[in-house]
Design a protein around this motif. Sequence first.
Motif, PDB file in Angstrom:
ATOM      1  N   UNK A 298      59.627  68.033  49.198  1.00 11.59           N
ATOM      2  CA  UNK A 298      59.739  66.701  49.903  1.00 11.59           C
ATOM      3  C   UNK A 298      58.825  65.646  49.232  1.00 11.59           C
ATOM      4  N   UNK A 299      57.808  66.033  48.832  1.00 10.46           N
ATOM      5  CA  UNK A 299      56.627  64.988  48.014  1.00 10.46           C
ATOM      6  C   UNK A 299      57.512  64.538  46.804  1.00 10.46           C
ATOM      7  N   UNK A 300      57.844  65.674  46.096  1.00  7.96           N
ATOM      8  CA  UNK A 300      58.280  65.230  44.738  1.00  7.96           C
ATOM      9  C   UNK A 300      59.331  64.343  44.810  1.00  7.96           C
ATOM     10  N   UNK A 301      60.324  64.722  45.694  1.00  5.68           N
ATOM     11  CA  UNK A 301      61.573  63.897  45.903  1.00  5.68           C
ATOM     12  C   UNK A 301      61.268  62.456  46.157  1.00  5.68           C
ATOM     13  N   UNK A 302      60.276  62.173  47.048  1.00 10.98           N
ATOM     14  CA  UNK A 302      60.025  61.048  47.632  1.00 10.98           C
ATOM     15  C   UNK A 302      59.096  60.137  46.600  1.00 10.98           C
ATOM     16  N   UNK A 303      58.421  60.731  45.753  1.00  9.51           N
ATOM     17  CA  UNK A 303      57.217  60.124  44.771  1.00  9.51           C
ATOM     18  C   UNK A 303      58.174  59.886  43.493  1.00  9.51           C
ATOM     19  N   UNK A 304      59.137  60.945  43.164  1.00  5.41           N
ATOM     20  CA  UNK A 304      59.471  60.767  41.912  1.00  5.41           C
ATOM     21  C   UNK A 304      58.817  61.690  40.744  1.00  5.41           C
ATOM     22  N   UNK A 305      57.720  62.149  41.191  1.00  5.63           N
ATOM     23  CA  UNK A 305      56.955  63.075  40.264  1.00  5.63           C
ATOM     24  C   UNK A 305      57.522  64.452  40.376  1.00  5.63           C
ATOM     25  N   UNK A 306      57.442  64.815  39.021  1.00  6.01           N
ATOM     26  CA  UNK A 306      58.139  66.321  39.043  1.00  6.01           C
ATOM     27  C   UNK A 306      57.403  67.447  39.634  1.00  6.01           C
ATOM     28  N   UNK A 307      58.222  68.271  39.997  1.00  2.43           N
ATOM     29  CA  UNK A 307      58.017  69.289  40.717  1.00  2.43           C
ATOM     30  C   UNK A 307      57.761  70.550  39.740  1.00  2.43           C
ATOM     31  N   UNK A 308      56.433  71.238  39.622  1.00  3.38           N
ATOM     32  CA  UNK A 308      56.396  72.289  38.901  1.00  3.38           C
ATOM     33  C   UNK A 308      55.777  73.606  39.568  1.00  3.38           C
ATOM     34  N   UNK A 309      56.020  74.622  39.040  1.00  7.37           N
ATOM     35  CA  UNK A 309      55.284  75.912  39.601  1.00  7.37           C
ATOM     36  C   UNK A 309      53.998  76.091  39.138  1.00  7.37           C
ATOM     37  N   UNK A 310      52.956  75.403  39.400  1.00  8.19           N
ATOM     38  CA  UNK A 310      51.823  75.493  38.581  1.00  8.19           C
ATOM     39  C   UNK A 310      50.952  76.658  39.031  1.00  8.19           C
ATOM     40  N   UNK A 311      51.523  77.479  40.248  1.00  8.66           N
ATOM     41  CA  UNK A 311      50.818  78.581  40.598  1.00  8.66           C
ATOM     42  C   UNK A 311      51.733  79.795  40.920  1.00  8.66           C
ATOM     43  N   UNK A 312      51.525  80.717  40.464  1.00  9.66           N
ATOM     44  CA  UNK A 312      52.529  82.000  40.683  1.00  9.66           C
ATOM     45  C   UNK A 312      52.084  83.046  41.775  1.00  9.66           C
ATOM     46  N   UNK A 313      52.679  83.462  42.436  1.00 11.05           N
ATOM     47  CA  UNK A 313      52.604  84.355  43.639  1.00 11.05           C
ATOM     48  C   UNK A 313      52.787  85.790  43.045  1.00 11.05           C
ATOM     49  N   UNK A 314      51.766  86.600  43.584  1.00 12.96           N
ATOM     50  CA  UNK A 314      52.181  87.916  43.487  1.00 12.96           C
ATOM     51  C   UNK A 314      52.638  88.464  44.930  1.00 12.96           C
ATOM     52  N   UNK A 315      54.173  88.686  44.759  1.00 11.86           N
ATOM     53  CA  UNK A 315      54.705  89.052  46.269  1.00 11.86           C
ATOM     54  C   UNK A 315      54.302  90.422  46.717  1.00 11.86           C
ATOM     55  N   UNK A 316      53.536  91.230  46.109  1.00 13.96           N
ATOM     56  CA  UNK A 316      53.298  92.598  46.683  1.00 13.96           C
ATOM     57  C   UNK A 316      52.095  92.390  47.540  1.00 13.96           C
TER      58      UNK A 316
END
Length: 451
Positions: A298-316
């Motif tokens: 929502x933030x990225x769409x509203x601001x036009x700033x690119x969305x990046x996965x800068x943090x990766x989660x371990x799902x286990x």
Amino acid sequence: MCAIVGIYGNDNAARLASAALFAMQHRGHEATGISSGGYNDKKIYTVKNRGYVRDVYNEAAFKILQGDMAIGHNRYSTAGSDSVFDAQPIHAKYKLGEISIVHNGNLVNKQEVRQKLIDDGAIFQTGMDTENLIHLIARSTKDRLTDRITEALEQVKGAYNFIIQSRSKLFVIRDQFGIRPLSLGRLKSGGWIVASETCAFDLVEAEFIRDVRPGEMLILSDKDKEPESIQLFTGSPFRPCAFEYIYFARPDSVIDGKSVYRTRENMGKALAVNDKNSPIKADMVVPVPDSGVPAALGYAHESGIPFELGIIRNHYVGRTFIEPTQEMRNIKVKMKLNPMRSIIEGKSLIVIDDSIVRGTTSKRIVQMLKEAGAAEVHFRVASPMIQHPCFYGIDTPTKAELINATMTKEEVREYIGADSLEYLSIDNLKDSLGHDREYSMVSFDGDYFIV
Ligand code: AMP
């Protein structure tokens, strides 16, 4: 928290209940249990244990869990301990036969009710407020279970959803404020389902029928007919919990007519609107996975700033907050999240998470991002400041442990090590949820409306 489910009128009742609990694992993973019955043998069978849904139910369990109706529960300890004695359903024998009960919520007058019962000679087997209701039902002098349940409910106050299984029926009750979510669906393979979240309906192939109304009791006693509805309590404002939308519920659930995903996205948009005139030159919007993702979009769409996965989660690794001790939570944050050095190095980040409770998670995340080379970390929180403990079924700690209750915003910013820190305002939250009803927002505004 906790998840509850009820299945009525399906030969695979226990298996369907376990699938629904699997879909709702995020609501608690300390323990899980199912009671089943039906097929006119008038018995109730129960299997419960500590651990995840996938570990507790197996063929041996389903052999025990006979019948065409079932109730189930995933436990997250808000009341009582995390011992197996405090796993639900609670199953008991009393004057009219057997009952089993599951509960999501928290009864605010549990101590008074329990003390009175103990003074009258009751013996308790668990630390759970849910057991109060069993005693109140068993001690009622009414002839019909419906009346006994009604009489028992008149004596308890708080946030609750109950599903009570008798030898032939399911009784479903949502408290008069409708604080915790509860929906009714129809199974494509026959019969009915009631569950805390609609994401469970998707997995077991059920059609959403409607939300259980505040103060309503549904009685499921016919696989082909709509459940009987009795309005037990009237006159209270509908106040569903805002925190379900912020954090608890899965984004693919729809609660009381509102998509959790969309409301989270709105919260992110509101944060971006608030930042419109800020001098910050951010390179990217980074969500704290998974809870911050819809708001970050929502933030990225509203601001036009690119969305990046800068943090990766371990799902286990399970949810961090969900572990009862601080030491375990600290370790779990490190096990769970890892920064993407190549993406964030030298960059200015807007980092979005759903909430700050104790501050442990956000402090660790900021530190981790800086160590991985982020030039600036601007922390944005997609909820208002949590300043009050909630006693309506959310496991918030004491006021002393709530960082926003003991520090100013600037002190919190410094503590977590961010370059800037902003929260959603209470008005922003109301706008994001819509103005068609009020919400329970005790953690933010301290309005303890159950008296
Ligand atoms: P902390 O500030 O370290 O106490 O943890 C905050 C994080 O825990 C949030 O970002 C949420 O993802 C999660 N969280 C917030 N409230 C709760 C809650 N009542 N139960 C479980 N997890 C929560």
